[in-house]
Design a protein around this motif. Structure first.
Motif, PDB file in Angstrom:
ATOM      1  N   UNK A   1       3.603  16.412   0.097  1.00 15.76           N
ATOM      2  CA  UNK A   1       3.888  15.456   1.162  1.00 15.76           C
ATOM      3  C   UNK A   1       2.940  14.284   0.997  1.00 15.76           C
ATOM      4  N   UNK A   2       3.431  13.114   1.326  1.00 18.39           N
ATOM      5  CA  UNK A   2       2.619  11.898   1.287  1.00 18.39           C
ATOM      6  C   UNK A   2       2.654  11.293   2.685  1.00 18.39           C
ATOM      7  N   UNK A   3       1.480  11.085   3.251  1.00 20.34           N
ATOM      8  CA  UNK A   3       1.390  10.498   4.585  1.00 20.34           C
ATOM      9  C   UNK A   3       0.418   9.325   4.562  1.00 20.34           C
ATOM     10  N   UNK A   4       0.667   8.365   5.437  1.00 15.79           N
ATOM     11  CA  UNK A   4      -0.217   7.211   5.576  1.00 15.79           C
ATOM     12  C   UNK A   4      -0.849   7.231   6.957  1.00 15.79           C
ATOM     13  N   UNK A   5      -2.102   6.789   7.004  1.00 16.68           N
ATOM     14  CA  UNK A   5      -2.840   6.670   8.263  1.00 16.68           C
ATOM     15  C   UNK A   5      -3.413   5.274   8.358  1.00 16.68           C
ATOM     16  N   UNK A   6      -3.567   4.785   9.573  1.00 19.75           N
ATOM     17  CA  UNK A   6      -4.284   3.527   9.771  1.00 19.75           C
ATOM     18  C   UNK A   6      -5.758   3.772   9.462  1.00 19.75           C
ATOM     19  N   UNK A   7      -6.299   3.003   8.542  1.00 22.31           N
ATOM     20  CA  UNK A   7      -7.684   3.183   8.120  1.00 22.31           C
ATOM     21  C   UNK A   7      -8.679   3.065   9.273  1.00 22.31           C
ATOM     22  N   UNK A   8      -8.489   2.162  10.244  1.00 25.85           N
ATOM     23  CA  UNK A   8      -9.448   2.106  11.356  1.00 25.85           C
ATOM     24  C   UNK A   8      -9.537   3.430  12.132  1.00 25.85           C
ATOM     25  N   UNK A   9      -8.416   4.158  12.255  1.00 20.64           N
ATOM     26  CA  UNK A   9      -8.456   5.459  12.927  1.00 20.64           C
ATOM     27  C   UNK A   9      -9.331   6.444  12.155  1.00 20.64           C
TER      28      UNK A   9
END
Length: 141
Positions: free
Chosen positions: A99-107
């Motif tokens: 699985x590939x997921x993206x997160x907001x880096x500031x979080x």
């Protein structure tokens, strides 16, 4: 100060079909396991309806904010696909797929900052309870 951090975050599951979607996730950090971060996906986010927990090094998460990191089941790298968002990609591998997921880096940066307030970087070993862990292992044997 609490010895556990549990922070809700939004993850974008990257898929080819039908298309990417936002899923809930939690990041957890505990003083009792000072080297580890847990990435928790609730039952609604999994294909089989069960909670999914990934555990990996806090150091890996920090490194992945700045450059490609990881060579095993968890790989993390910064990405800026459209030039507008500060995002981090997390790739998770199992024997059954990936699985590939993206997160907001500031979080993620905020989560790491809070974790360093619980256990400062470099002080992790001081928070291990080796005797208790050994006792638990011996009880299980």
């Amino acid at each position: 100060m609490s010895s556990v951090i549990d922070q809700a975050v939004s993850a974008r599951l990257i898929a080819t079909t039908p298309r990417s979607r936002v899923i809930p996730a939690n990041l957890r950090y505990a003083r009792t396991d000072p080297f580890a971060v847990r990435l928790v996906f609730p039952p609604v986010a999994s294909l089989d309806g069960a909670e999914v927990v990934w555990t990996f090094g806090r150091e890996l998460l920090e490194e992945g904010l700045h450059r490609s990191a990881g060579a095993g089941d968890v790989q993390i790298w910064p990405s800026n696909p459209d030039g507008e968002y500060d995002v981090v990609v997390v790739e998770l591998h199992t024997a059954g797929g990936m699985a590939v997921v993206q997160f907001d880096a500031p979080d993620l940066r905020g989560f790491l900052t809070r974790s360093y307030e619980v256990v400062p970087k470099g002080d992790e070993a001081r928070h291990l309870d080796v005797e208790a862990d050994l006792d638990a292992l011996l009880r299980e044997a």
